[in-house]
Write an enzyme that holds these catalytic residues in place. Structure first.
Site, PDB file in Angstrom:
ATOM      1  N   ARG A 273       0.864  -1.176   0.000  1.00  0.00           N
ATOM      2  CA  ARG A 273       0.000   0.000   0.000  1.00  0.00           C
ATOM      3  C   ARG A 273       0.903   1.229   0.000  1.00  0.00           C
ATOM      4  O   ARG A 273       1.447   1.613   1.020  1.00  0.00           O
ATOM      5  CB  ARG A 273      -0.842  -0.048   1.287  1.00  0.00           C
ATOM      6  CG  ARG A 273      -2.010   0.874   1.347  1.00  0.00           C
ATOM      7  CD  ARG A 273      -2.474   0.997   2.792  1.00  0.00           C
ATOM      8  NE  ARG A 273      -1.518   1.762   3.561  1.00  0.00           N
ATOM      9  CZ  ARG A 273      -1.309   1.620   4.872  1.00  0.00           C
ATOM     10  NH1 ARG A 273      -1.959   0.731   5.565  1.00  0.00           N
ATOM     11  NH2 ARG A 273      -0.419   2.365   5.498  1.00  0.00           N
ATOM     12  N   HIS A 277      -3.296   4.373   4.762  1.00  0.00           N
ATOM     13  CA  HIS A 277      -4.416   3.420   4.868  1.00  0.00           C
ATOM     14  C   HIS A 277      -5.691   4.059   4.323  1.00  0.00           C
ATOM     15  O   HIS A 277      -6.393   3.480   3.501  1.00  0.00           O
ATOM     16  CB  HIS A 277      -4.600   3.014   6.332  1.00  0.00           C
ATOM     17  CG  HIS A 277      -5.853   2.258   6.592  1.00  0.00           C
ATOM     18  ND1 HIS A 277      -6.058   0.975   6.143  1.00  0.00           N
ATOM     19  CD2 HIS A 277      -6.998   2.621   7.225  1.00  0.00           C
ATOM     20  CE1 HIS A 277      -7.270   0.579   6.504  1.00  0.00           C
ATOM     21  NE2 HIS A 277      -7.857   1.555   7.154  1.00  0.00           N
ATOM     22  N   TYR A 286       4.479   5.259  11.407  1.00  0.00           N
ATOM     23  CA  TYR A 286       4.764   3.847  11.689  1.00  0.00           C
ATOM     24  C   TYR A 286       5.582   3.130  10.613  1.00  0.00           C
ATOM     25  O   TYR A 286       5.814   1.942  10.718  1.00  0.00           O
ATOM     26  CB  TYR A 286       3.462   3.076  11.976  1.00  0.00           C
ATOM     27  CG  TYR A 286       2.426   3.142  10.862  1.00  0.00           C
ATOM     28  CD1 TYR A 286       2.479   2.288   9.766  1.00  0.00           C
ATOM     29  CD2 TYR A 286       1.385   4.079  10.907  1.00  0.00           C
ATOM     30  CE1 TYR A 286       1.533   2.353   8.762  1.00  0.00           C
ATOM     31  CE2 TYR A 286       0.441   4.152   9.908  1.00  0.00           C
ATOM     32  CZ  TYR A 286       0.512   3.281   8.839  1.00  0.00           C
ATOM     33  OH  TYR A 286      -0.416   3.352   7.837  1.00  0.00           O
TER      34      TYR A 286
HETATM   35  C1  TPP Z   1     -14.450  -5.785  12.399  1.00  0.00           C
HETATM   36  C2  TPP Z   1     -13.644  -4.523  12.235  1.00  0.00           C
HETATM   37  N1  TPP Z   1     -12.634  -4.277  13.118  1.00  0.00           N
HETATM   38  C3  TPP Z   1     -11.890  -3.162  12.965  1.00  0.00           C
HETATM   39  C4  TPP Z   1     -12.152  -2.268  11.958  1.00  0.00           C
HETATM   40  C5  TPP Z   1     -11.291  -1.023  11.785  1.00  0.00           C
HETATM   41  N2  TPP Z   1     -10.409  -1.182  10.608  1.00  0.00           N
HETATM   42  C6  TPP Z   1     -10.700  -0.594   9.442  1.00  0.00           C
HETATM   43  S1  TPP Z   1      -9.576  -0.950   8.252  1.00  0.00           S
HETATM   44  C7  TPP Z   1      -8.686  -1.911   9.318  1.00  0.00           C
HETATM   45  C8  TPP Z   1      -7.433  -2.598   8.848  1.00  0.00           C
HETATM   46  C9  TPP Z   1      -7.668  -3.606   7.782  1.00  0.00           C
HETATM   47  O1  TPP Z   1      -6.459  -4.085   7.281  1.00  0.00           O
HETATM   48  P1  TPP Z   1      -6.393  -5.092   6.079  1.00  0.00           P
HETATM   49  O2  TPP Z   1      -7.356  -6.192   6.279  1.00  0.00           O
HETATM   50  O3  TPP Z   1      -4.966  -5.456   5.902  1.00  0.00           O
HETATM   51  O4  TPP Z   1      -6.926  -4.241   4.825  1.00  0.00           O
HETATM   52  P2  TPP Z   1      -6.270  -2.960   4.113  1.00  0.00           P
HETATM   53  O5  TPP Z   1      -7.032  -1.762   4.615  1.00  0.00           O
HETATM   54  O6  TPP Z   1      -4.821  -2.929   4.446  1.00  0.00           O
HETATM   55  O7  TPP Z   1      -6.521  -3.117   2.651  1.00  0.00           O
HETATM   56  C10 TPP Z   1      -9.258  -1.932  10.581  1.00  0.00           C
HETATM   57  C11 TPP Z   1      -8.710  -2.656  11.747  1.00  0.00           C
HETATM   58  C12 TPP Z   1     -13.217  -2.550  11.077  1.00  0.00           C
HETATM   59  N3  TPP Z   1     -13.524  -1.751  10.046  1.00  0.00           N
HETATM   60  N4  TPP Z   1     -13.926  -3.693  11.230  1.00  0.00           N
END
Ligand code: TPP
Ligand code: MG
Length: 379
Positions: A273, A277, A286
């Protein structure tokens, strides 16, 4: 479009993790074509150009959305910068009959489905609830709840099997997108169990972009993600997620296995990425700049451009025309975002239940009385 055929020997896929991971690759960061024993593509010159075109358009539209957020026109934006090959490669590998379950970042897959890129922008602008008809587009709604869509996708895929639509080249396959962080969710692991034991026609497509917001991959797993599949009883394969050709070949093969009744596959698209985020995040807190620079050298678009140039498949005029088209599309997208009307505040109640409810009616009435109390006020 693309008619390149992916091919593989089932079972003999993937290689263990090392510090520099091994994966299926067909196009190096320098733009050189390399062979793989199990996967190949056979694109025409036009199809190679088309892939480049898609990558550029998708990146440009994404940049426009980021700019719109920075100017206060969107509430938030989840950029796909760096993940274009993972999305265009897998998106182009889909057949029209296939069903997609996205996260909130699959703007490139959405584009490949032929969906107007304006569609999710109402959600990010906060003027609609991000709803569309998943059956019309064969593309589910964006899902913010991490991992939830893998269960929806598995249930849907089990339904496809129960309807007897599995088997044969024109059968329907399902693909569920999720991130590296999502692999720690119970939902995703439950989806793996159900898909495996019911032999559901599904591809689990994990974009490992190395981070779940600020949490790096080593906080999610001690084994390469694709190897998790073995514990659930289905194959896993890791692909260079910045190589659009390899992603296409691996995804096409996994989808075809699914549609022919061979059950699920986990694909780990190893990518990065390059941006934040979301626009609410500051990645400088970080991660270090040299890491980003190392991945910029593996840029998914640069390598396709180098390939086209080296093989004289495209000239300067072609590249300029793609840039011009991308610019025009971005300008058009911007104009339409700025024209999106604000909804009547009470519409928030409209789609909560199909048939409504007395309690909801009371809440709506209360909210409308509250709104009316501001009438005539200067604030
Ligand atoms: C069940 C849940 N827990 C926490 C969150 C908060 N949250 C939003 S994005 C994220 C990280 C997701 O990371 P990843 O699965 O690697 O996807 P990326 O955004 O890196 O594509 C989190 C913890 C959420 N949306 N849903
Ligand atoms: Mg991630």
């Amino acid at each position: 479009m693309a008619k390149g055929d992916g091919a593989r020997a089932r079972g003999g896929r993937g290689t263990p993790a090392a510090s520099e991971p091994e994966f299926v690759q067909l196009l190096t960061p320098e733009g050189e074509r390399v062979d793989h024993p199990s996967y190949k593509v056979d694109f025409t010159d036009d199809e190679y150009r088309q892939l480049y075109h898609d990558l550029v358009i998708v990146r440009r539209l994404d940049a426009e959305a980021t700019a719109l957020q920075r100017q206060g026109e969107l509430g938030i934006w989840a950029s796909l910068l760096g993940q274009e090959a993972a999305q265009v490669g897998s998106g182009r590998a889909l057949r029209p009959v296939d069903m997609v379950f996205p996260t909130y970042r699959e703007h490139g897959v959405l584009y490949c489905r032929g969906i107007d890129p304006i569609m999710p922008l109402g959600l990010f602008r906060g003027v609609d609830q991000g709803g569309w008809d998943p059956n019309q587009f064969k593309f589910g709604m964006y899902t913010i709840v991490i991992g939830a869509q893998t269960l929806h996708a598995t249930g849907y895929a089990m339904g496809v099997a129960k309807d007897g639509k599995v088997g044969g080249d024109d059968a329907e396959a399902v693909i569920a997108y999720f991130g590296d962080g999502a692999t720690s969710q119970g939902d995703v692991n439950e989806a793996f169990v159900w898909a495996s034991v019911f032999n559901a026609p599904i591809v689990f497509f994990c974009q490992n972009n190395q981070y779940a917001i600020s949490e790096p991959l080593e906080r999610q797993t001690r084994v390469p993600l694709y190897q998790r599949a073995a514990g659930f009883g289905f194959p896993g394969v890791r692909v260079d997620g910045n190589d659009v050709l390899a992603v296409y070949a691996v995804t096409r093969a996994a989808l075809d296995d699914a549609r022919q009744g061979q059950g699920p596959t986990l694909i780990e698209a190893y990518t990065y990425r390059m941006g934040a985020h979301t626009t609410s995040d500051d990645p400088t807190r970080y991660r270090i700049a040299s890491e980003v620079e190392a991945w910029q050298a593996k840029d998914p678009i640069k390598r396709v451009r180098a390939f086209l140039e080296n093989h004289k498949l495209a000239d300067a005029a072609y590249f300029e025309s793609v840039d011009a088209e991308a610019r025009d599309l971005a300008v058009h997208l911007r104009e339409r975002v700025l024209e999106m009307p604000n909804p009547d505040p009470s519409t928030i109640f409209d789609n909560v239940y199909a048939e409504g409810s007395p309690e909801l009616d009371e809440q709506r009435a209360q909210f409308e009385r509250y709104q009316a109390s501001f009438e005539g006020s200067v604030h």
